[in-house]
Design an enzyme around this catalytic site. Structure first.
Site, PDB file in Angstrom:
ATOM      1  N   LYS A 128       0.972  -1.393  -0.332  1.00 40.45           N
ATOM      2  CA  LYS A 128       0.032  -0.262   0.048  1.00 40.45           C
ATOM      3  C   LYS A 128       0.714   1.081  -0.532  1.00 40.45           C
ATOM      4  CE  LYS A 128      -4.238   1.427   2.452  1.00 40.45           C
ATOM      5  NZ  LYS A 128      -4.950   1.631   0.955  1.00 40.45           N
ATOM      6  N   GLU A 153      -8.930  -5.478  -8.606  1.00 36.11           N
ATOM      7  CA  GLU A 153      -9.546  -5.262  -8.404  1.00 36.11           C
ATOM      8  C   GLU A 153      -9.445  -4.028  -8.722  1.00 36.11           C
ATOM      9  OE1 GLU A 153      -7.181  -3.976  -4.622  1.00 36.11           O
ATOM     10  OE2 GLU A 153      -5.215  -4.043  -5.385  1.00 36.11           O
TER      11      GLU A 153
HETATM   12  N1  PLP Z   1      -6.972  -2.347  -2.273  1.00 29.21           N
HETATM   13  C1  PLP Z   1      -6.977  -1.203  -2.614  1.00 29.21           C
HETATM   14  C2  PLP Z   1      -6.184  -0.903  -3.515  1.00 29.21           C
HETATM   15  C3  PLP Z   1      -7.031  -0.211  -1.302  1.00 29.21           C
HETATM   16  O1  PLP Z   1      -6.749   1.661  -1.367  1.00 29.21           O
HETATM   17  C4  PLP Z   1      -7.449  -0.614  -0.198  1.00 29.21           C
HETATM   18  C5  PLP Z   1      -7.969   0.392   0.652  1.00 29.21           C
HETATM   19  O2  PLP Z   1      -7.241   0.149   1.563  1.00 29.21           O
HETATM   20  C6  PLP Z   1      -8.399  -2.152  -0.094  1.00 29.21           C
HETATM   21  C7  PLP Z   1      -8.404  -3.014  -1.328  1.00 29.21           C
HETATM   22  C8  PLP Z   1      -9.728  -2.256   0.872  1.00 29.21           C
HETATM   23  O3  PLP Z   1      -8.781  -2.409   1.816  1.00 29.21           O
HETATM   24  P1  PLP Z   1      -8.541  -2.557   3.495  1.00 29.21           P
HETATM   25  O4  PLP Z   1     -10.432  -3.381   3.166  1.00 29.21           O
HETATM   26  O5  PLP Z   1      -7.816  -2.995   4.290  1.00 29.21           O
HETATM   27  O6  PLP Z   1      -9.428  -1.109   3.860  1.00 29.21           O
HETATM   28  C1  COI Z   2      -9.117   2.752   3.060  1.00 34.68           C
HETATM   29  O1  COI Z   2      -9.721   2.907   1.801  1.00 34.68           O
HETATM   30  O2  COI Z   2      -8.273   3.170   3.990  1.00 34.68           O
HETATM   31  C2  COI Z   2      -8.177   3.408   1.649  1.00 34.68           C
HETATM   32  O3  COI Z   2      -6.892   3.373   1.460  1.00 34.68           O
HETATM   33  C3  COI Z   2      -9.015   3.667   0.346  1.00 34.68           C
HETATM   34  C4  COI Z   2      -8.158   5.000  -0.642  1.00 34.68           C
HETATM   35  C5  COI Z   2      -8.890   5.265  -1.646  1.00 34.68           C
HETATM   36  C6  COI Z   2      -8.929   5.978   0.674  1.00 34.68           C
END
Ligand code: PLP
Ligand code: COI
Length: 340
Positions: A183, A219
């Site tokens: 990330k 995704e």
């Molecule tokens: N995929 C991407 C590219 C994201 O930015 C996010 C957000 O953080 C997610 C998936 C979802 O991850 P999470 O459920 O850990 O927030």
């Molecule tokens: C999150 O869901 O925390 C993310 O980082 C997604 C972002 C596009 C706000």
């Protein structure tokens, strides 16, 4: 006292809150770190983050439960993911136990910014780390800063009566392949062009296919994706180049152990999507956002939710996950961290 904000109409934006956590890495060690009222970051013009984008971030939420406790959802999993990301980007890991402590401390310091129960809003936590030390040759910085700020947020996606629309862009996400599921700032910067284009054409997001064969669903730019088959199986892509979403993992657990549904994590050819009856995006920001349409060149796939805005199984998943987060349904061990 909880801040006087129009919580129900809050969008997903930045609001400066009172405190943020700041720690610095120098001479091979992290300092103690402390809360600060200063939202500004001052770094050298030649800092690693500015020259070579050595930066990564996380995202999670804090809520007020039905019995007015303030809780945070699974911060330990974000700590672990940020540690994995840091290692991949040659950044020093901020120790996972200290990360969780710092998150809880930041929430506590901004407790009045945690929205009241039932408003649909949350306090979003944004931990991030960047190379603050000077680098001019291409190599990792030697000094880093780790920070966590908090901002109250509402919904990320605003779906209509039949959910949001996605498109499959005709080029890759252009994340430097091989970075894997990190990330990191640079991956997101490379997705800004396609995301802007998607928005200009009325789409909420891009649905990326695998860059090697452009056959399988991966995704979107800011969320994972799940599908429901006509037999009520919850299906989600298996891939090591998507972000391992905490929300997705939690939803798959809820599907299997709370709702008794069959779940599958497997490769999903794009061609199969038209056979599914529901589709939704999931993530911390996205929560669970129903998808109504996916366009791929000349092909359009539509999901019909009878103008209810969400499919039947997606609704059950959403209600159960939110119920767990809001203290209405008993949570699995370790999912909820209360702020004392
Ligand atoms: N995929 C991407 C590219 C994201 O930015 C996010 C957000 O953080 C997610 C998936 C979802 O991850 P999470 O459920 O850990 O927030
Ligand atoms: C999150 O869901 O925390 C993310 O980082 C997604 C972002 C596009 C706000």
């Amino acid at each position: 006292m909880v801040k006087d904000i129009d919580w129900a109409n809050l969008g997903f934006g930045y609001v400066k809150t009172d405190y943020r956590f700041v720690a610095n890495y120098k001479n091979g060690a992290w300092d103690e770190g402390q809360l600060s009222t200063d939202e500004k970051v001052v770094i050298n013009e030649c800092a690693g983050v500015l020259q070579y984008a050595q930066t990564c971030f996380e995202g999670m939420k804090a809520y007020r439960t039905v019995d007015n406790k303030v809780v945070c959802f699974r911060p330990d999993l974000n700590a672990k993911r940020m540690a994995d990301t840091a290692r991949r980007l040659v950044m020093p890991v901020f120790p996972e136990n200290r990360y969780v402590e710092a998150v809880l401390k930041t929430i506590k310091a901004n407790i009045d910014w945690v929205p009241p129960y039932g408003t649909g809003a949350a306090l979003y936590l944004r931990p991030y780390m960047f190379g603050s030390g000077i680098v001019i040759g291409v190599k990792p910085a030697q000094e880093f800063q780790f920070r966590i700020f908090a901002t109250p947020v509402g919904a990320y996606f605003k779906g209509g009566a039949n959910g949001v629309a996605l498109r499959v862009p005709d080029f890759d996400r252009a994340a430097p392949r091989g970075t894997g599921h990190v990330k990191a700032g640079l991956n997101y910067a490379m997705s800004l062009y396609p995301i802007q284009e998607a928005h200009e054409h009325g789409y909420a997001e891009n649905l990326y296919l695998d860059s090697a064969t452009r056959t399988y669903v991966e995704e979107t730019g800011g969320a994972n994706v799940i599908f429901i088959t006509k037999d009520n199986v919850v299906v989600t892509p298996k891939s090591n180049t998507i972000l391992p979403s905490v929300t997705r993992r939690s939803l798959m657990y809820v599907a299997e152990h709370y709702l008794g549904l069959k779940v599958e994590e497997r490769a999903i050819p794009f061609e199969e999507i038209s056979e599914f009856k529901e589709c939704a995006l999931c993530g911390t920001a996205a929560v669970l956002s129903p998808v109504g349409r996916i366009d791929n060149k000349e092909q359009t796939i539509e999901f019909d939710y009878n103008n209810k805005g969400i499919g039947e199984i997606s609704k059950k998943l959403y209600d159960t996950l939110l119920g767990i987060q809001m203290g209405l349904i008993e949570a699995p061990e370790g999912w909820i961290r209360e702020i004392e």
